[in-house]
Design a protein around this motif. Structure first.
Motif, PDB file in Angstrom:
ATOM      1  N   GLU A 198      38.160   3.696   7.989  1.00  0.00           N
ATOM      2  CA  GLU A 198      38.638   2.467   8.612  1.00  0.00           C
ATOM      3  C   GLU A 198      38.082   1.308   7.805  1.00  0.00           C
ATOM      4  O   GLU A 198      37.142   1.485   7.012  1.00  0.00           O
ATOM      5  N   PRO A 199      38.662   0.108   7.940  1.00  0.00           N
ATOM      6  CA  PRO A 199      38.122  -1.040   7.215  1.00  0.00           C
ATOM      7  C   PRO A 199      36.619  -1.203   7.475  1.00  0.00           C
ATOM      8  O   PRO A 199      36.174  -1.184   8.623  1.00  0.00           O
ATOM      9  N   GLY A 200      35.877  -1.330   6.384  1.00  0.00           N
ATOM     10  CA  GLY A 200      34.426  -1.418   6.491  1.00  0.00           C
ATOM     11  C   GLY A 200      33.728  -0.093   6.334  1.00  0.00           C
ATOM     12  O   GLY A 200      32.516  -0.040   6.076  1.00  0.00           O
ATOM     13  N   ARG A 201      34.455   0.991   6.497  1.00  0.00           N
ATOM     14  CA  ARG A 201      33.911   2.339   6.299  1.00  0.00           C
ATOM     15  C   ARG A 201      34.904   3.124   5.446  1.00  0.00           C
ATOM     16  O   ARG A 201      35.557   4.040   5.924  1.00  0.00           O
ATOM     17  N   ASP A 202      35.034   2.720   4.202  1.00  0.00           N
ATOM     18  CA  ASP A 202      36.001   3.395   3.343  1.00  0.00           C
ATOM     19  C   ASP A 202      35.468   3.623   1.936  1.00  0.00           C
ATOM     20  O   ASP A 202      34.932   4.691   1.636  1.00  0.00           O
ATOM     21  N   VAL A 203      35.595   2.649   1.054  1.00  0.00           N
ATOM     22  CA  VAL A 203      35.268   2.866  -0.353  1.00  0.00           C
ATOM     23  C   VAL A 203      33.813   3.300  -0.543  1.00  0.00           C
ATOM     24  O   VAL A 203      33.541   4.312  -1.216  1.00  0.00           O
ATOM     25  N   ASP A 204      32.873   2.572   0.028  1.00  0.00           N
ATOM     26  CA  ASP A 204      31.466   2.928  -0.147  1.00  0.00           C
ATOM     27  C   ASP A 204      31.150   4.273   0.490  1.00  0.00           C
ATOM     28  O   ASP A 204      30.349   5.058  -0.050  1.00  0.00           O
ATOM     29  N   THR A 205      31.785   4.545   1.621  1.00  0.00           N
ATOM     30  CA  THR A 205      31.570   5.828   2.287  1.00  0.00           C
ATOM     31  C   THR A 205      32.093   6.974   1.437  1.00  0.00           C
ATOM     32  O   THR A 205      31.428   7.998   1.262  1.00  0.00           O
ATOM     33  N   VAL A 206      33.295   6.816   0.910  1.00  0.00           N
ATOM     34  CA  VAL A 206      33.886   7.854   0.073  1.00  0.00           C
ATOM     35  C   VAL A 206      33.062   8.051  -1.194  1.00  0.00           C
ATOM     36  O   VAL A 206      32.844   9.190  -1.643  1.00  0.00           O
ATOM     37  N   ARG A 207      32.582   6.969  -1.765  1.00  0.00           N
ATOM     38  CA  ARG A 207      31.742   7.071  -2.962  1.00  0.00           C
ATOM     39  C   ARG A 207      30.494   7.906  -2.663  1.00  0.00           C
ATOM     40  O   ARG A 207      30.103   8.779  -3.458  1.00  0.00           O
ATOM     41  N   ALA A 208      29.874   7.659  -1.523  1.00  0.00           N
ATOM     42  CA  ALA A 208      28.661   8.395  -1.162  1.00  0.00           C
ATOM     43  C   ALA A 208      28.952   9.877  -0.972  1.00  0.00           C
ATOM     44  O   ALA A 208      28.181  10.740  -1.408  1.00  0.00           O
ATOM     45  N   VAL A 209      30.054  10.173  -0.314  1.00  0.00           N
ATOM     46  CA  VAL A 209      30.399  11.579  -0.078  1.00  0.00           C
ATOM     47  C   VAL A 209      30.751  12.273  -1.383  1.00  0.00           C
ATOM     48  O   VAL A 209      30.285  13.388  -1.656  1.00  0.00           O
ATOM     49  N   ARG A 210      31.562  11.635  -2.224  1.00  0.00           N
ATOM     50  CA  ARG A 210      31.942  12.252  -3.493  1.00  0.00           C
ATOM     51  C   ARG A 210      30.711  12.497  -4.364  1.00  0.00           C
ATOM     52  O   ARG A 210      30.580  13.572  -4.979  1.00  0.00           O
ATOM     53  N   ALA A 251      45.297   2.174   9.793  1.00  0.00           N
ATOM     54  CA  ALA A 251      44.380   1.067  10.067  1.00  0.00           C
ATOM     55  C   ALA A 251      44.467  -0.072   9.058  1.00  0.00           C
ATOM     56  O   ALA A 251      43.816  -1.108   9.236  1.00  0.00           O
ATOM     57  N   TYR A 252      45.266   0.088   8.001  1.00  0.00           N
ATOM     58  CA  TYR A 252      45.322  -0.906   6.940  1.00  0.00           C
ATOM     59  C   TYR A 252      46.711  -1.547   6.873  1.00  0.00           C
ATOM     60  O   TYR A 252      47.664  -1.074   7.497  1.00  0.00           O
ATOM     61  N   SER A 253      46.816  -2.613   6.072  1.00  0.00           N
ATOM     62  CA  SER A 253      48.102  -3.252   5.810  1.00  0.00           C
ATOM     63  C   SER A 253      48.292  -3.341   4.303  1.00  0.00           C
ATOM     64  O   SER A 253      47.373  -3.069   3.523  1.00  0.00           O
ATOM     65  N   LEU A 254      49.487  -3.736   3.891  1.00  0.00           N
ATOM     66  CA  LEU A 254      49.764  -3.844   2.462  1.00  0.00           C
ATOM     67  C   LEU A 254      48.878  -4.896   1.798  1.00  0.00           C
ATOM     68  O   LEU A 254      48.630  -4.833   0.595  1.00  0.00           O
ATOM     69  N   ALA A 255      48.362  -5.818   2.567  1.00  0.00           N
ATOM     70  CA  ALA A 255      47.430  -6.812   2.031  1.00  0.00           C
ATOM     71  C   ALA A 255      46.143  -6.163   1.534  1.00  0.00           C
ATOM     72  O   ALA A 255      45.400  -6.768   0.742  1.00  0.00           O
ATOM     73  N   ASP A 256      45.885  -4.944   1.979  1.00  0.00           N
ATOM     74  CA  ASP A 256      44.687  -4.215   1.560  1.00  0.00           C
ATOM     75  C   ASP A 256      44.948  -3.343   0.336  1.00  0.00           C
ATOM     76  O   ASP A 256      44.100  -2.523  -0.030  1.00  0.00           O
ATOM     77  N   ALA A 257      46.099  -3.503  -0.295  1.00  0.00           N
ATOM     78  CA  ALA A 257      46.503  -2.590  -1.371  1.00  0.00           C
ATOM     79  C   ALA A 257      45.474  -2.528  -2.500  1.00  0.00           C
ATOM     80  O   ALA A 257      45.115  -1.432  -2.968  1.00  0.00           O
ATOM     81  N   GLN A 258      45.003  -3.662  -2.962  1.00  0.00           N
ATOM     82  CA  GLN A 258      44.048  -3.650  -4.075  1.00  0.00           C
ATOM     83  C   GLN A 258      42.737  -2.988  -3.663  1.00  0.00           C
ATOM     84  O   GLN A 258      42.105  -2.281  -4.467  1.00  0.00           O
ATOM     85  N   HIS A 259      42.348  -3.202  -2.443  1.00  0.00           N
ATOM     86  CA  HIS A 259      41.137  -2.550  -1.935  1.00  0.00           C
ATOM     87  C   HIS A 259      41.334  -1.035  -1.868  1.00  0.00           C
ATOM     88  O   HIS A 259      40.477  -0.268  -2.318  1.00  0.00           O
ATOM     89  N   LEU A 260      42.466  -0.597  -1.325  1.00  0.00           N
ATOM     90  CA  LEU A 260      42.739   0.831  -1.221  1.00  0.00           C
ATOM     91  C   LEU A 260      42.848   1.484  -2.597  1.00  0.00           C
ATOM     92  O   LEU A 260      42.480   2.654  -2.776  1.00  0.00           O
ATOM     93  N   ALA A 261      43.350   0.731  -3.579  1.00  0.00           N
ATOM     94  CA  ALA A 261      43.482   1.272  -4.936  1.00  0.00           C
ATOM     95  C   ALA A 261      42.123   1.622  -5.541  1.00  0.00           C
ATOM     96  O   ALA A 261      42.050   2.428  -6.482  1.00  0.00           O
ATOM     97  N   ARG A 262      41.061   1.058  -4.991  1.00  0.00           N
ATOM     98  CA  ARG A 262      39.727   1.412  -5.475  1.00  0.00           C
ATOM     99  C   ARG A 262      39.386   2.870  -5.170  1.00  0.00           C
ATOM    100  O   ARG A 262      38.489   3.450  -5.805  1.00  0.00           O
ATOM    101  N   LEU A 263      40.104   3.477  -4.234  1.00  0.00           N
ATOM    102  CA  LEU A 263      39.879   4.887  -3.913  1.00  0.00           C
ATOM    103  C   LEU A 263      40.318   5.809  -5.052  1.00  0.00           C
ATOM    104  O   LEU A 263      39.939   6.978  -5.086  1.00  0.00           O
ATOM    105  N   ASP A 264      41.112   5.287  -5.978  1.00  0.00           N
ATOM    106  CA  ASP A 264      41.597   6.099  -7.101  1.00  0.00           C
ATOM    107  C   ASP A 264      40.456   6.678  -7.938  1.00  0.00           C
ATOM    108  O   ASP A 264      40.619   7.717  -8.575  1.00  0.00           O
ATOM    109  N   GLU A 265      39.331   6.012  -7.959  1.00  0.00           N
ATOM    110  CA  GLU A 265      38.241   6.448  -8.840  1.00  0.00           C
ATOM    111  C   GLU A 265      37.539   7.715  -8.361  1.00  0.00           C
ATOM    112  O   GLU A 265      36.718   8.285  -9.097  1.00  0.00           O
TER     113      GLU A 265
END
Length: 369
Positions: A165-177, A193-207
């Motif tokens: 969810e917003p606030g518990r995503d990129v950093d959380t996934v980084r820690a788990v990976r 839980a997200y909108s298209l306005a969050d696209a650039q943020h969600l794209a950080r999950l690609d790493e």
């Protein structure tokens, strides 16, 4: 086959641990159990609607009402009933796919039992066991989440899915990976839980080398998912958006997803699920079987579906002990990251009636007028 009576039971099964998503937290699983009495035998199924309409528009009290007053009587009025005719009989009544799925599943179970064949064989299964993953709820801290992930990896699950969810995503996934390494199959689920306005943020999950990102945006916005899919390397998987064969065809045509999660209760039944599977198989779109914290009745039916050839990714079926200390059927267990189909006619399991009675809070029987 003629339906003679439909018995409904509301049951409550305490969860081993609370299950938190971006939408709400469950502490116990309340379900509606269907026992279908026919002139050829009994069929069992469950209705997996939630207590409140946050995952989709259906909810448990509504399912009780529509099955009792509308859908159940429609089946009782039918003449020679087969699994294939259930959807036709119920088609005049709009929506209520979860309730329709429960009734179709009960008919399938009774029909297959009377014919001496398994639901898996009837659907066209090609496997006797399937790989399964586990869905990991949101935890209060990253440390608690990592402990939970370790437990599931030690249990032998072949894939980890993180609720985000917003606030518990990129950093959380980084820690788990970082914690589990690159070899473990890892995916995330946003539950819209997200909108298209969050696209650039969600794209950080690609790493993070994720298998997929499941339902990041609103269930009714295929165009936004298509736009997001063009911005991300990680495959988008749709869940809540896939409510029918038509919805699946639209999603594929629009490029809104590269993977589809099939949940029978969300699309109106196991036969519609098979049609979606066939569509995806013909379009080289991998599918997997989602879960709704089912009892052993729903778990057995989902295993039958997940044994079809297009289900090439681990599903959210999981062992009984992941959710319940005591289920209403025999427990399902994990072995080397896979789960065996029950075997036997129908779904291959039936409730322990003593346990079922103990967890039943309400029951009624619908009979012909």
């Amino acid at each position: 086959m003629k339906v003679q009576a439909i018995e409904l039971r509301r049951i409550s099964l305490p969860l081993v641990t609370p299950f938190r998503t971006s939408q709400y937290t469950e502490y116990e699983r309340n379900l509606l159990i269907v026992q279908l009495h026919t002139d050829e035998g009994i069929g069992w199924a469950e209705c997996s609607a939630d207590d409140v309409p946050v995952y989709w528009s259906e909810y448990l009290d509504g399912a009780v009402d529509v099955i009792t007053r509308v859908l159940g009587p429609a089946l009782l009025r039918a003449g020679n009933l087969t699994p294939a005719t259930v959807s036709e009989i119920l088609a005049p009544y709009k929506g209520h796919r979860t309730s329709k799925c429960a009734l179709e599943a009960a008919v399938l179970d009774a029909w297959c039992r009377s014919a001496g064949i398994s639901l898996a064989d009837h659907l066209g299964a090609v496997h006797t066991s399937v790989p399964v993953g586990v869905s990991v709820a949101i935890e209060d801290t990253v440390e608690a989440l990592l402990e939970r992930v370790d437990e599931y990896l030690e249990a032998g699950y072949s894939r980890i899915k993180l609720k985000i969810e917003p606030g518990r995503d990129v950093d959380t996934v980084r820690a788990v990976r970082s914690h589990i390494g690159d070899e473990v199959m890892l995916q995330v689920d946003g539950n819209g839980a997200y909108s298209l306005a969050d696209a650039q943020h969600l794209a950080r999950l690609d790493e993070f080398g994720l298998t997929l990102v499941e339902q990041p945006l609103a269930f009714d916005d295929l165009r936004a998912h298509a736009a997001l899919a063009r911005l991300m390397r990680t495959p988008i998987c749709l869940d809540e958006s896939i409510v029918s064969l038509r919805a699946a065809a639209d999603a594929i045509a629009l490029g809104a997803c590269r993977v589809i999660n099939i949940k029978p209760c969300r699309v109106g039944g196991y036969l519609e699920s098979r049609r979606i599977h066939d569509l995806c198989l013909g379009n080289d779109v991998p599918v997997w079987c989602g879960g709704m914290l089912e009892s052993g009745l729903g778990r057995a039916a989902n295993l039958a579906l997940a044994a079809l050839p297009g289900f090439t990714m681990p599903g959210d079926i999981s062992a009984t002990e992941r959710y319940f200390a005591q289920d209403i059927t025999r427990p399902f267990v994990l072995s080397d990251g896979r789960m065996e189909l029950p075997g036997g006619p129908g779904i291959g399991v039936q409730p322990d009636l003593e346990v079922l009675d103990a967890v039943t809070s309400w029951r009624t029987t619908i009979r012909p007028d």
